[in-house]
Design a protein around this motif. Sequence first.
Motif, PDB file in Angstrom:
ATOM      1  N   TYR A  35       0.026 -10.089  -8.477  1.00 32.83           N
ATOM      2  CA  TYR A  35       1.020  -9.027  -8.288  1.00 32.83           C
ATOM      3  C   TYR A  35       1.013  -8.042  -9.471  1.00 32.83           C
ATOM      4  O   TYR A  35       1.794  -7.107  -9.498  1.00 32.83           O
ATOM      5  N   GLY A  38      -0.876  -3.694  -9.368  1.00 29.53           N
ATOM      6  CA  GLY A  38      -0.207  -2.390  -9.196  1.00 29.53           C
ATOM      7  C   GLY A  38       0.297  -1.873 -10.536  1.00 29.53           C
ATOM      8  O   GLY A  38       0.115  -0.700 -10.877  1.00 29.53           O
ATOM      9  N   HIS A 101      -5.524  -3.952  -5.967  1.00 28.82           N
ATOM     10  CA  HIS A 101      -4.119  -3.978  -5.561  1.00 28.82           C
ATOM     11  C   HIS A 101      -4.002  -3.848  -4.035  1.00 28.82           C
ATOM     12  O   HIS A 101      -3.286  -4.615  -3.387  1.00 28.82           O
ATOM     13  N   ARG A 104      -5.111  -7.032  -2.399  1.00 27.48           N
ATOM     14  CA  ARG A 104      -4.065  -8.073  -2.552  1.00 27.48           C
ATOM     15  C   ARG A 104      -2.967  -7.859  -1.504  1.00 27.48           C
ATOM     16  O   ARG A 104      -2.563  -8.787  -0.802  1.00 27.48           O
ATOM     17  N   VAL A 105      -2.524  -6.591  -1.397  1.00 21.15           N
ATOM     18  CA  VAL A 105      -1.460  -6.271  -0.439  1.00 21.15           C
ATOM     19  C   VAL A 105      -1.921  -6.614   0.981  1.00 21.15           C
ATOM     20  O   VAL A 105      -1.186  -7.198   1.776  1.00 21.15           O
ATOM     21  N   ARG A 115       7.611  -2.846   5.119  1.00 22.16           N
ATOM     22  CA  ARG A 115       6.868  -2.172   4.044  1.00 22.16           C
ATOM     23  C   ARG A 115       5.759  -1.266   4.563  1.00 22.16           C
ATOM     24  O   ARG A 115       4.869  -0.887   3.820  1.00 22.16           O
ATOM     25  N   GLY A 122       0.821   4.257  -0.257  1.00 25.44           N
ATOM     26  CA  GLY A 122      -0.283   3.694  -1.039  1.00 25.44           C
ATOM     27  C   GLY A 122      -1.614   4.307  -0.632  1.00 25.44           C
ATOM     28  O   GLY A 122      -2.429   4.678  -1.481  1.00 25.44           O
ATOM     29  N   HIS A 203       6.736   5.581  -4.053  1.00 29.01           N
ATOM     30  CA  HIS A 203       6.212   4.204  -4.001  1.00 29.01           C
ATOM     31  C   HIS A 203       7.165   3.270  -4.759  1.00 29.01           C
ATOM     32  O   HIS A 203       7.601   2.247  -4.230  1.00 29.01           O
ATOM     33  N   ILE A 207       9.712   0.236  -3.539  1.00 29.32           N
ATOM     34  CA  ILE A 207       9.532  -1.137  -4.046  1.00 29.32           C
ATOM     35  C   ILE A 207      10.859  -1.651  -4.604  1.00 29.32           C
ATOM     36  O   ILE A 207      11.245  -2.792  -4.378  1.00 29.32           O
ATOM     37  N   VAL A 212       9.215  -7.071  -3.652  1.00 24.19           N
ATOM     38  CA  VAL A 212       7.854  -7.377  -3.200  1.00 24.19           C
ATOM     39  C   VAL A 212       7.896  -8.523  -2.198  1.00 24.19           C
ATOM     40  O   VAL A 212       8.788  -9.362  -2.232  1.00 24.19           O
ATOM     41  N   ALA A 213       6.904  -8.544  -1.298  1.00 19.01           N
ATOM     42  CA  ALA A 213       6.890  -9.548  -0.229  1.00 19.01           C
ATOM     43  C   ALA A 213       6.205 -10.821  -0.713  1.00 19.01           C
ATOM     44  O   ALA A 213       5.214 -10.745  -1.434  1.00 19.01           O
TER      45      ALA A 213
HETATM   46  C1  HEM Z   1      -2.105   4.690  -8.203  1.00 18.25           C
HETATM   47  C2  HEM Z   1      -2.046   3.738  -7.305  1.00 18.25           C
HETATM   48  C3  HEM Z   1      -0.954   2.687  -7.137  1.00 18.25           C
HETATM   49  C4  HEM Z   1       0.005   2.230  -8.018  1.00 18.25           C
HETATM   50  C5  HEM Z   1       0.239   2.679  -9.472  1.00 18.25           C
HETATM   51  C6  HEM Z   1       0.780   1.211  -7.315  1.00 18.25           C
HETATM   52  C7  HEM Z   1       1.805   0.478  -7.893  1.00 18.25           C
HETATM   53  C8  HEM Z   1       2.442  -0.587  -7.260  1.00 18.25           C
HETATM   54  C9  HEM Z   1       3.288  -1.577  -7.916  1.00 18.25           C
HETATM   55  C10 HEM Z   1       3.619  -1.585  -9.413  1.00 18.25           C
HETATM   56  C11 HEM Z   1       3.707  -2.444  -6.968  1.00 18.25           C
HETATM   57  C12 HEM Z   1       4.605  -3.701  -7.159  1.00 18.25           C
HETATM   58  C13 HEM Z   1       3.794  -4.865  -7.734  1.00 18.25           C
HETATM   59  C14 HEM Z   1       2.529  -5.194  -6.988  1.00 18.25           C
HETATM   60  O1  HEM Z   1       2.597  -5.578  -5.810  1.00 18.25           O
HETATM   61  O2  HEM Z   1       1.429  -5.030  -7.575  1.00 18.25           O
HETATM   62  C15 HEM Z   1       3.172  -2.005  -5.687  1.00 18.25           C
HETATM   63  C16 HEM Z   1       3.425  -2.601  -4.461  1.00 18.25           C
HETATM   64  C17 HEM Z   1       2.874  -2.202  -3.258  1.00 18.25           C
HETATM   65  N1  HEM Z   1       1.872  -1.266  -3.102  1.00 18.25           N
HETATM   66 FE1  HEM Z   1       1.094  -0.092  -4.554  1.00 18.25          FE
HETATM   67  N2  HEM Z   1       0.300   1.102  -6.024  1.00 18.25           N
HETATM   68  C18 HEM Z   1      -0.762   1.961  -5.885  1.00 18.25           C
HETATM   69  C19 HEM Z   1      -1.572   2.102  -4.776  1.00 18.25           C
HETATM   70  C20 HEM Z   1      -1.382   1.420  -3.575  1.00 18.25           C
HETATM   71  C21 HEM Z   1      -2.316   1.397  -2.463  1.00 18.25           C
HETATM   72  C22 HEM Z   1      -3.701   2.065  -2.488  1.00 18.25           C
HETATM   73  C23 HEM Z   1      -1.721   0.670  -1.464  1.00 18.25           C
HETATM   74  C24 HEM Z   1      -2.228   0.346  -0.072  1.00 18.25           C
HETATM   75  C25 HEM Z   1      -3.068   1.047   0.605  1.00 18.25           C
HETATM   76  C26 HEM Z   1      -0.415   0.223  -1.935  1.00 18.25           C
HETATM   77  C27 HEM Z   1       0.512  -0.490  -1.208  1.00 18.25           C
HETATM   78  C28 HEM Z   1       1.535  -1.223  -1.751  1.00 18.25           C
HETATM   79  C29 HEM Z   1       2.403  -2.132  -1.004  1.00 18.25           C
HETATM   80  C30 HEM Z   1       2.387  -2.374   0.521  1.00 18.25           C
HETATM   81  C31 HEM Z   1       3.238  -2.752  -1.945  1.00 18.25           C
HETATM   82  C32 HEM Z   1       4.302  -3.803  -1.676  1.00 18.25           C
HETATM   83  C33 HEM Z   1       3.622  -5.121  -1.959  1.00 18.25           C
HETATM   84  C34 HEM Z   1       4.467  -6.320  -1.680  1.00 18.25           C
HETATM   85  O3  HEM Z   1       5.583  -6.173  -1.181  1.00 18.25           O
HETATM   86  O4  HEM Z   1       3.966  -7.420  -1.964  1.00 18.25           O
HETATM   87  N3  HEM Z   1      -0.254   0.676  -3.236  1.00 18.25           N
HETATM   88  N4  HEM Z   1       2.384  -0.890  -5.887  1.00 18.25           N
END
Ligand code: HEM
Length: 221
Positions: A35, A38, A101, A104-105, A115, A122, A203, A207, A212-213
């Motif tokens: 996790y 991100g 990331h 993982r998601v 979500r 994302g 984003h 969150i 987070v899920a």
């Molecule tokens: C610059 C790019 C990005 C940043 C800085 C970012 C940052 C984050 C962070 C800090 C989280 C919470 C912790 C984690 O799950 O790692 C998160 C969750 C999430 N991100 Fe991103 N993200 C980015 C790109 C993306 C991309 C490319 C996708 C999917 C195509 C995405 C989809 C999601 C989803 C669905 C969650 C919720 C995850 C959960 O509930 O477990 N993100 N993101």
Amino acid sequence: MVLDKTGNVLEPRLTLRSKVERLFSPVPKWVNWSYSFGGIAFLLFLLQLISGIYLTFFYIPTAQDAWKSISQIENTIFMGHFFRSLHRWSAFMLVIFVIAHAVRVFLFKAYREPRRGLWWIGEGLLILTLGFVITGYLLPWDVRAYWEVLSIRNSALNIPLLGQWINGYLLSSGLNDQIPVFRYFATHVVILPLLICVGLISHFALIRRLGVAPREGRKLK
Ligand code: HEM
Ligand code: HEM
């Protein structure tokens, strides 16, 4: 609960500590190392911002002087070589962590309702990150950038409608024209940063709201 003399509830004073505690929500026990991707991607983005702003002070966005200014950054400007290398390497690591990331998601099936919106934002962030890499590669305006423009252009021309637009954006009226390099620069340092800030704020706001899920099948503790 603290009451005043007339029985009204007194709100506790907001100290710096309680303000900081409000900012960070507690991390559930089942959250594991995967996790962190991100968050690492976000830290790398901040490095890009800092190193990019430094480079912007010395880079000259014209076809004649772009490469000369890069050579000056490398050889004569204070910490120029360091910031340029930092910008290159963190760009590379950023792409790796954004993809890790997203994978993982995907594997944890965290893209499902509620979500789904988060997933699509994302996807937008991924496209913007790749946009940064493509426009960044063109900025030194060296042989590599020249051939990259021609190669993108040749591929793009096969796309109906959008192809003509991309061709116009990339080349305007010719490769020796001043406009294209300046245009890639404006896209790299103004348009994309503004768009990605809007994307990142949305984003993170989602969150914070949804949390987070857990991985599918995991019991919530
Ligand atoms: C610059 C790019 C990005 C940043 C800085 C970012 C940052 C984050 C962070 C800090 C989280 C919470 C912790 C984690 O799950 O790692 C998160 C969750 C999430 N991100 Fe991103 N993200 C980015 C790109 C993306 C991309 C490319 C996708 C999917 C195509 C995405 C989809 C999601 C989803 C669905 C969650 C919720 C995850 C959960 O509930 O477990 N993100 N993101
Ligand atoms: C996600 C964010 C970013 C990524 C992935 C990225 C990526 C890149 C890449 C791959 C290069 C080419 C490096 C090279 O040829 O050595 C580059 C160059 C450059 N970037 Fe960025 N960049 C980002 C953000 C920024 C920001 C926010 C700024 C300024 C505010 C900036 C300013 C510059 C400048 C001035 C150059 C030309 C100098 C050079 O080529 O070393 N970048 N960027």
